[in-house]
Scaffold this active site. Sequence first.
Site, PDB file in Angstrom:
ATOM      1  N   ILE A  61     -27.716  37.947 142.072  1.00 53.23           N
ATOM      2  CA  ILE A  61     -27.105  39.269 142.154  1.00 53.23           C
ATOM      3  C   ILE A  61     -25.835  39.402 141.310  1.00 53.23           C
ATOM      4  O   ILE A  61     -25.411  40.513 140.993  1.00 53.23           O
ATOM      5  CB  ILE A  61     -26.797  39.601 143.640  1.00 53.23           C
ATOM      6  CG1 ILE A  61     -26.519  41.093 143.839  1.00 53.23           C
ATOM      7  CG2 ILE A  61     -25.639  38.763 144.146  1.00 53.23           C
ATOM      8  CD1 ILE A  61     -27.726  41.951 143.735  1.00 53.23           C
ATOM      9  N   TYR A  62     -25.211  38.285 140.924  1.00 55.00           N
ATOM     10  CA  TYR A  62     -23.957  38.358 140.159  1.00 55.00           C
ATOM     11  C   TYR A  62     -24.236  38.971 138.788  1.00 55.00           C
ATOM     12  O   TYR A  62     -24.910  38.377 137.951  1.00 55.00           O
ATOM     13  CB  TYR A  62     -23.317  36.991 139.991  1.00 55.00           C
ATOM     14  CG  TYR A  62     -22.878  36.317 141.277  1.00 55.00           C
ATOM     15  CD1 TYR A  62     -22.765  37.024 142.474  1.00 55.00           C
ATOM     16  CD2 TYR A  62     -22.565  34.972 141.296  1.00 55.00           C
ATOM     17  CE1 TYR A  62     -22.361  36.407 143.642  1.00 55.00           C
ATOM     18  CE2 TYR A  62     -22.155  34.342 142.471  1.00 55.00           C
ATOM     19  CZ  TYR A  62     -22.060  35.072 143.633  1.00 55.00           C
ATOM     20  OH  TYR A  62     -21.662  34.446 144.795  1.00 55.00           O
ATOM     21  N   SER A  63     -23.706  40.166 138.606  1.00 62.14           N
ATOM     22  CA  SER A  63     -23.930  40.933 137.376  1.00 62.14           C
ATOM     23  C   SER A  63     -25.415  41.068 137.046  1.00 62.14           C
ATOM     24  O   SER A  63     -25.821  41.050 135.892  1.00 62.14           O
ATOM     25  CB  SER A  63     -23.173  40.320 136.194  1.00 62.14           C
ATOM     26  OG  SER A  63     -21.792  40.492 136.353  1.00 62.14           O
ATOM     27  N   GLN A  64     -26.217  41.181 138.131  1.00 60.79           N
ATOM     28  CA  GLN A  64     -27.660  41.394 137.980  1.00 60.79           C
ATOM     29  C   GLN A  64     -28.297  40.384 137.031  1.00 60.79           C
ATOM     30  O   GLN A  64     -29.072  40.737 136.136  1.00 60.79           O
ATOM     31  CB  GLN A  64     -27.933  42.819 137.502  1.00 60.79           C
ATOM     32  CG  GLN A  64     -27.730  43.879 138.573  1.00 60.79           C
ATOM     33  CD  GLN A  64     -28.696  43.711 139.757  1.00 60.79           C
ATOM     34  OE1 GLN A  64     -29.853  44.067 139.668  1.00 60.79           O
ATOM     35  NE2 GLN A  64     -28.214  43.176 140.850  1.00 60.79           N
TER      36      GLN A  64
END
Length: 347
Positions: A61-64
């Site tokens: 999920i971190y920066s997609q």
Amino acid sequence: MDYRQFGRSGLKVPVLSLGTGTFGGSNEFFQRWGQTDVAEASRMVDLCLDAGVNFFDTADIYSQGASEEILGQALKGKRDRALISTKATFPMGEGPNDIGPNDLGSSRYHLVRACEASLKRLGTDHIDVYFMHGFDALTPVDETLRALDDLVRAGKIGYIGASNFSGWQLMKALSTSERYGLARYVAYQGYYSLVGRHYEWELMPLGLDQGVALMVWSPLGWGRLTGKIRRGANTSGRIASGGAEGGPPVADEALFRVVDVLDELAAETGRSVAQVALNWLLSRPTVANIVVGARNEEQLKQNLGAVGWTLDPAQIARLDAASHETPIYPYWHQKGFDERNPKPTSW
């Protein structure tokens, strides 16, 4: 660099790991912590490896996905020297309107696809530690664990962990693993700091009893324990309020009481406030690893200075007293039966 056993497993990890939430920063969908590009990420990875910090933490999920992609590029040619942990469960898609009903959660459908996608972004054939980023109450626990067990047996995952679970949720999962002979969570990634000690009330005794190690996130309490906030100083703004997502509230006086002692100990030890706060965590039961973040190389070097020395028992006791808060029920009631509580979690 000190290495510790990673829960009830044969894996040993350094006491510090590099959190890569600052890698990428390409959008605001989850949280934009920083905008570290491949070049700076590569330098930071090299700094860590030279210091014996060979553990790198990220999440899909971190920066997609950009964080995983940048970490993978920064580790090219060095993958055999590194441990990688990543996470799944939270929604993945180009934006809120592009997320389908199966693009989140801990179902077999989602986890198998999420793991494959992370492997591709990281440019590797295996993930050393795979965390469930949150508890999915709509998916049967045994479905989640069977999917993870299959990924472990396929060699795509080394170990599994849980993050942000309640105590009963973690215990239910451990019991399910034992009942069916499935891979078990060896580590818990959770919030713990001098201004956020709720982990101690239930999860720490559980970790001691069940052999689950703690991997600490946000060890500086959303930036409150970096030394920038002090009594009498301006406490308005993002850091004081707990970071970009707000963070858990902390009363001013409770924060200042802790920072006052941190200032005293920083002067006594010749270390920074942040280094003292991190070192206190390393003295706590169940703590195997602390995830430290850094927006640049200088911040990283400062955080690496938290190891290689120790606070003495009297100094630890001063921080314990300054940061103590009365637990909620039933934990305050259990204090009266302290001789039967698991040690060393003395109330």
